[in-house]
Design a protein around this motif. Sequence first.
Motif, PDB file in Angstrom:
ATOM      1  N   VAL A 123       0.838  -1.389   0.096  1.00  0.00           N
ATOM      2  CA  VAL A 123       0.065   0.360  -0.090  1.00  0.00           C
ATOM      3  C   VAL A 123       0.852   1.251   0.123  1.00  0.00           C
ATOM      4  N   GLU A 124       0.867   2.108  -1.058  1.00  0.00           N
ATOM      5  CA  GLU A 124       1.438   3.369  -1.085  1.00  0.00           C
ATOM      6  C   GLU A 124       0.465   4.536  -0.977  1.00  0.00           C
ATOM      7  N   VAL A 125       0.467   5.194  -0.041  1.00  0.00           N
ATOM      8  CA  VAL A 125      -0.178   6.583   0.025  1.00  0.00           C
ATOM      9  C   VAL A 125       0.373   7.727   0.118  1.00  0.00           C
ATOM     10  N   ASP A 126       0.413   8.766  -1.065  1.00  0.00           N
ATOM     11  CA  ASP A 126       1.004   9.821  -1.087  1.00  0.00           C
ATOM     12  C   ASP A 126       0.517  11.018  -1.418  1.00  0.00           C
ATOM     13  N   GLU A 127       0.614  11.844  -0.167  1.00  0.00           N
ATOM     14  CA  GLU A 127      -0.318  13.406  -0.271  1.00  0.00           C
ATOM     15  C   GLU A 127      -1.562  13.149  -0.295  1.00  0.00           C
ATOM     16  N   LEU A 128      -2.362  12.202   0.127  1.00  0.00           N
ATOM     17  CA  LEU A 128      -3.617  11.998  -0.025  1.00  0.00           C
ATOM     18  C   LEU A 128      -4.613  13.306   0.582  1.00  0.00           C
ATOM     19  N   ALA A 129      -5.560  13.551  -0.089  1.00  0.00           N
ATOM     20  CA  ALA A 129      -6.430  14.580   0.360  1.00  0.00           C
ATOM     21  C   ALA A 129      -7.798  14.391   0.013  1.00  0.00           C
ATOM     22  N   MET A 130      -8.840  14.573   0.763  1.00  0.00           N
ATOM     23  CA  MET A 130     -10.046  14.369   0.381  1.00  0.00           C
ATOM     24  C   MET A 130     -10.977  15.443   0.988  1.00  0.00           C
ATOM     25  N   SER A 131     -11.492  16.197   0.261  1.00  0.00           N
ATOM     26  CA  SER A 131     -12.583  17.189   0.788  1.00  0.00           C
ATOM     27  C   SER A 131     -13.953  17.004  -0.251  1.00  0.00           C
ATOM     28  N   TYR A 132     -15.093  17.395   0.555  1.00  0.00           N
ATOM     29  CA  TYR A 132     -16.285  17.432  -0.048  1.00  0.00           C
ATOM     30  C   TYR A 132     -17.040  18.821   0.281  1.00  0.00           C
ATOM     31  N   ARG A 133     -18.097  19.120  -0.440  1.00  0.00           N
ATOM     32  CA  ARG A 133     -18.846  20.406   0.004  1.00  0.00           C
ATOM     33  C   ARG A 133     -20.080  19.628   0.822  1.00  0.00           C
ATOM     34  N   ALA A 134     -20.357  20.518   1.707  1.00  0.00           N
ATOM     35  CA  ALA A 134     -21.551  19.866   2.476  1.00  0.00           C
ATOM     36  C   ALA A 134     -22.514  20.945   2.722  1.00  0.00           C
ATOM     37  N   PRO A 135     -23.876  21.108   2.237  1.00  0.00           N
ATOM     38  CA  PRO A 135     -24.946  22.234   2.325  1.00  0.00           C
ATOM     39  C   PRO A 135     -24.827  22.528   3.773  1.00  0.00           C
ATOM     40  N   VAL A 136     -25.032  23.887   3.961  1.00  0.00           N
ATOM     41  CA  VAL A 136     -25.152  24.213   5.189  1.00  0.00           C
ATOM     42  C   VAL A 136     -26.183  25.637   5.137  1.00  0.00           C
ATOM     43  N   ARG A 137     -27.016  25.824   6.181  1.00  0.00           N
ATOM     44  CA  ARG A 137     -27.954  26.926   6.263  1.00  0.00           C
ATOM     45  C   ARG A 137     -28.274  27.019   8.005  1.00  0.00           C
ATOM     46  N   ASN A 138     -28.700  28.346   8.120  1.00  0.00           N
ATOM     47  CA  ASN A 138     -28.958  28.701   9.407  1.00  0.00           C
ATOM     48  C   ASN A 138     -30.468  28.135   9.813  1.00  0.00           C
ATOM     49  N   GLY A 139     -30.775  27.919  11.088  1.00  0.00           N
ATOM     50  CA  GLY A 139     -32.257  27.906  11.371  1.00  0.00           C
ATOM     51  C   GLY A 139     -33.100  28.494  11.054  1.00  0.00           C
ATOM     52  N   GLY A 140     -34.523  28.162  10.990  1.00  0.00           N
ATOM     53  CA  GLY A 140     -35.607  28.986  10.778  1.00  0.00           C
ATOM     54  C   GLY A 140     -36.267  29.006   9.124  1.00  0.00           C
ATOM     55  N   LEU A 141     -37.401  29.478   9.219  1.00  0.00           N
ATOM     56  CA  LEU A 141     -38.180  29.466   7.978  1.00  0.00           C
ATOM     57  C   LEU A 141     -37.489  30.462   6.945  1.00  0.00           C
ATOM     58  N   ARG A 142     -37.039  31.468   7.583  1.00  0.00           N
ATOM     59  CA  ARG A 142     -36.477  32.359   6.510  1.00  0.00           C
ATOM     60  C   ARG A 142     -35.214  31.864   5.682  1.00  0.00           C
TER      61      ARG A 142
END
Lengths: 263, 251
Positions: free
Chosen positions: A4-23
């Motif tokens: 097993v060879e792992v070199d400079e491995l990076a993993m990012s993903y976008r997660a949706p966010v929002r404030n609470g409330g109807l608005r």
Amino acid sequence: MTVVEVDELAMSYRAPVRNGGLRAALGSLVRREYKTVQALDQVSFTIGKGEVVGFIGPNGAGKTTTMKILSGILHPTAGRVAVLGDTPWQRRAPFLKRIAFVRGSQPVGGSQELTVMDSLEYQRLLYDVARPDFRRTLDELQQLLDLQLDRQLRALSLGERMRVGLAMALIYRPEVLFLDEPSIGLDVTAAAQIRRFIADHVRTTGATVLLTSHYVADVTSLCERLILIDQGKLAYDGPFAELSARLSPYAADLLESLREEDR
Amino acid sequence: MRTLSLLTFRIRQQVLEWSGAWWFLLTLVVQAVIAPLIGLFIWSAVYPDDPSITRYYVAIILVTLMTESFEQHTFSNRVYDGTLSHELLRPQPVVLGVIGENLAIRGWLTLLGAPIVLVTAIALHTTFAWQSVLLAIPGIALAAVLIFLFTFLLSLTAFWTDRVHPVVGFGSQLAFLFGGTAAPIGLLPDGWARIAEALPFYGMHGLPAEIASGKQYDGSLGYQLGWVAVLTIAAAAVWRAGIRRYTAVGS
């Protein structure tokens, strides 16, 4: 030989966010906001043939994400990975026949109405295992894991499911095993049994193992080398003894006694 | 050969898996036959002296049972609960498992629904010419492929949305309207009929049912094959994009 060879491995993903409330909810219909989650950041390590490596870290550290990348389920954002010389996420059939990924949270996938024997037979077909080899490995596994071949998967207890999961993974004798929390939810006896089995298997087959676990006994009894990961970054890679020495003397003693206990 | 034995094994697995839910399969049978039965009652009341109407609708019931697809429940759920990962790690194309389950469910629906078709045919004194039934077999096979591809294509939206059921439900309504179940295509207003004949839905239900009920075969398998090619290309493209997304985000 490096497996097993792992070199400079990076993993990012976008997660949706929002404030609470109807608005904020209505606003997100027009304009969605995302935050980038960095699951892995510049992780590098190698594992040699026949090594049994413990992969430890707190929840959300990136252990399972790394396992998924190494087995081919996830495609990383950056970095280079080679397992048995292959790029895992290409998921080429010859590569998949040489590795196994067993998850303690989902040890047995597929049809739950089937018996254990039916499921193993399906593995035989899938992985092109010759009948004499299948018979021989099955005899060994049946002895070591105390399998009840005529039971339906859906009727198995958690411990039995884990043993069947291991049997299904090992029936085609993979060269590399990724074990993600193999003793999760098991009682002390069942967990010790699984640990003994993995140790025996590694000794007899020379398989390479990367193991994650939150249970100290799992990693201390099986692994000479530990990789510690925290918040997606590599925090330690080296012998178990050295890490325990870095910790407080009390913790080091405790780890050592647990290790002895398991032997 | 290996693919065939894997597919056979998968079908056997799924037949066993679904045998434990025969009562649920019965509800699927009822759900499948309700719409054609309503069509049958309405149109045979409008044209009481035309035996081809009842023959057509009995054939529609059978074709529907033999070709129903539920990938929004089977495949999409695996995307949602993450068990698709198990399939990705198997050294075989994922679609093979999806096809195996599809064929197993269709087998069960045909078996459980056959008495309904038989009772309806006997009650309405409907008979079929065996030559027409034989001629319809390739059309039914292509209809089965078309419906699978269409449902699978829509179910692949599970990679992007967790609302796959309304998406597939909308597709099913289009198939109901333009496929010859709401009304035989020939009875639709002229413009609608022309649209329906061009869309793939007619090839999913109406066309094979018309051939089985005795309509002259006019070489329309080419139209079905054309849509099979289009939907195969579309499903393959969406699968590639979807699996790229799944393996980027994970589960």
